[in-house]
Design an enzyme around this catalytic site. Structure first.
Site, PDB file in Angstrom:
ATOM      1  N   ASN A 184       1.047  -1.488   0.242  1.00 49.82           N
ATOM      2  CA  ASN A 184      -0.316   0.346   0.038  1.00 49.82           C
ATOM      3  C   ASN A 184       0.916   1.185  -0.421  1.00 49.82           C
ATOM      4  O   ASN A 184       2.058   1.185   0.829  1.00 49.82           O
ATOM      5  CB  ASN A 184      -1.179   0.245   1.055  1.00 49.82           C
ATOM      6  CG  ASN A 184       0.162  -0.210   2.483  1.00 49.82           C
ATOM      7  OD1 ASN A 184       1.029  -0.344   2.587  1.00 49.82           O
ATOM      8  ND2 ASN A 184      -0.807   0.049   3.514  1.00 49.82           N
ATOM      9  N   GLU A 193       8.146  -0.832  11.791  1.00 55.78           N
ATOM     10  CA  GLU A 193       6.472  -0.260  11.361  1.00 55.78           C
ATOM     11  C   GLU A 193       5.304  -1.628  11.135  1.00 55.78           C
ATOM     12  O   GLU A 193       5.654  -1.799  10.068  1.00 55.78           O
ATOM     13  CB  GLU A 193       6.346   1.385  10.058  1.00 55.78           C
ATOM     14  CG  GLU A 193       5.481   1.822  10.982  1.00 55.78           C
ATOM     15  CD  GLU A 193       4.786   2.611   9.227  1.00 55.78           C
ATOM     16  OE1 GLU A 193       3.506   2.920   9.053  1.00 55.78           O
ATOM     17  OE2 GLU A 193       6.133   2.859   8.780  1.00 55.78           O
ATOM     18  N   CYS A 235      -1.268   2.040   8.002  1.00 57.37           N
ATOM     19  CA  CYS A 235      -1.129   1.910   9.563  1.00 57.37           C
ATOM     20  C   CYS A 235      -2.014   3.539  10.261  1.00 57.37           C
ATOM     21  O   CYS A 235      -1.390   2.662  11.542  1.00 57.37           O
ATOM     22  CB  CYS A 235       0.708   2.510   9.178  1.00 57.37           C
ATOM     23  SG  CYS A 235       1.670   1.268   8.780  1.00 57.37           S
TER      24      CYS A 235
END
Length: 188
Positions: free
Chosen positions: A34, A132, A166
């Site tokens: 993404n 992350e 995220c």
């Protein structure tokens, strides 16, 4: 980047301690499917700005964007060897990259499950890793909010990019005094 400031750290009288920022060397970056253009720039820019060489492995689903951006970087005059792209499946290409003894740093953005594997693989050679792994970003609504606008923003936060971001707003925290008024707006 044309400035890398160090710091002078206070210590004892008659002594000076200076912090100097230096390149790590060869850095590996594994990006998710993404937002491939954004992830390319976000991981690449600081590494190159500090004088590191980059080996970037995009997710299998986003290789073409990354390859095109790398071609544009080459055409713009990036030094040979400063930006290198490795494509392939994570189980093969990503794993080989994260455990390679000549890698000095790994950056990974993706799932917690794969992040654990990346960290374990890099640990073989004591390679520092930044992960992350997404989150459970809360959307907070207080009683002084415009509730209609807040409901719209909360809804968008979880459905944007089918929730594959995220900062997806997967939790809502609402001040108790406005919950009964806010709930129907959110449902709507």
């Amino acid at each position: 980047a044309d400035k890398f400031h160090g710091e002078v750290i206070p210590y004892l009288n008659d002594y000076s301690v200076t912090l100097v920022r230096e390149p790590l060397g060869v850095t590996a970056h594994i990006t998710p499917w993404n937002y491939p253009a954004q992830m390319f720039g976000r991981t690449l820019a600081p590494a190159l700005a500090m004088g590191n060489a980059v080996v970037l492995k995009p997710a299998e689903e986003a290789c073409l964007v990354t390859l095109e951006l790398a071609q544009l970087a080459h055409e713009a005059g990036f030094p040979a060897g400063s930006l290198n792209i490795v494509t392939g499946y994570g189980e093969l290409a990503g794993a080989a990259l994260t455990r390679h003894p000549d890698i000095n740093f790994v950056s990974f953005t993706g799932s917690p499950e794969v992040g654990r594997l990346v960290q374990e693989s890099a640990a073989i050679h004591h390679i520092p890793v930044v992960l992350e792994l997404g989150g459970k970003s809360p959307q907070i609504v207080f009683e002084d909010a415009d509730l209609a606008k807040a409901a719209h923003a909360v809804c968008r936060a979880i459905v944007q990019n089918t929730g594959q971001t995220c900062s997806a707003g997967s939790r809502v925290i609402v001040q108790k005094s406005v919950w009964e008024r806010f709930k129907p707006l959110l449902v709507q």
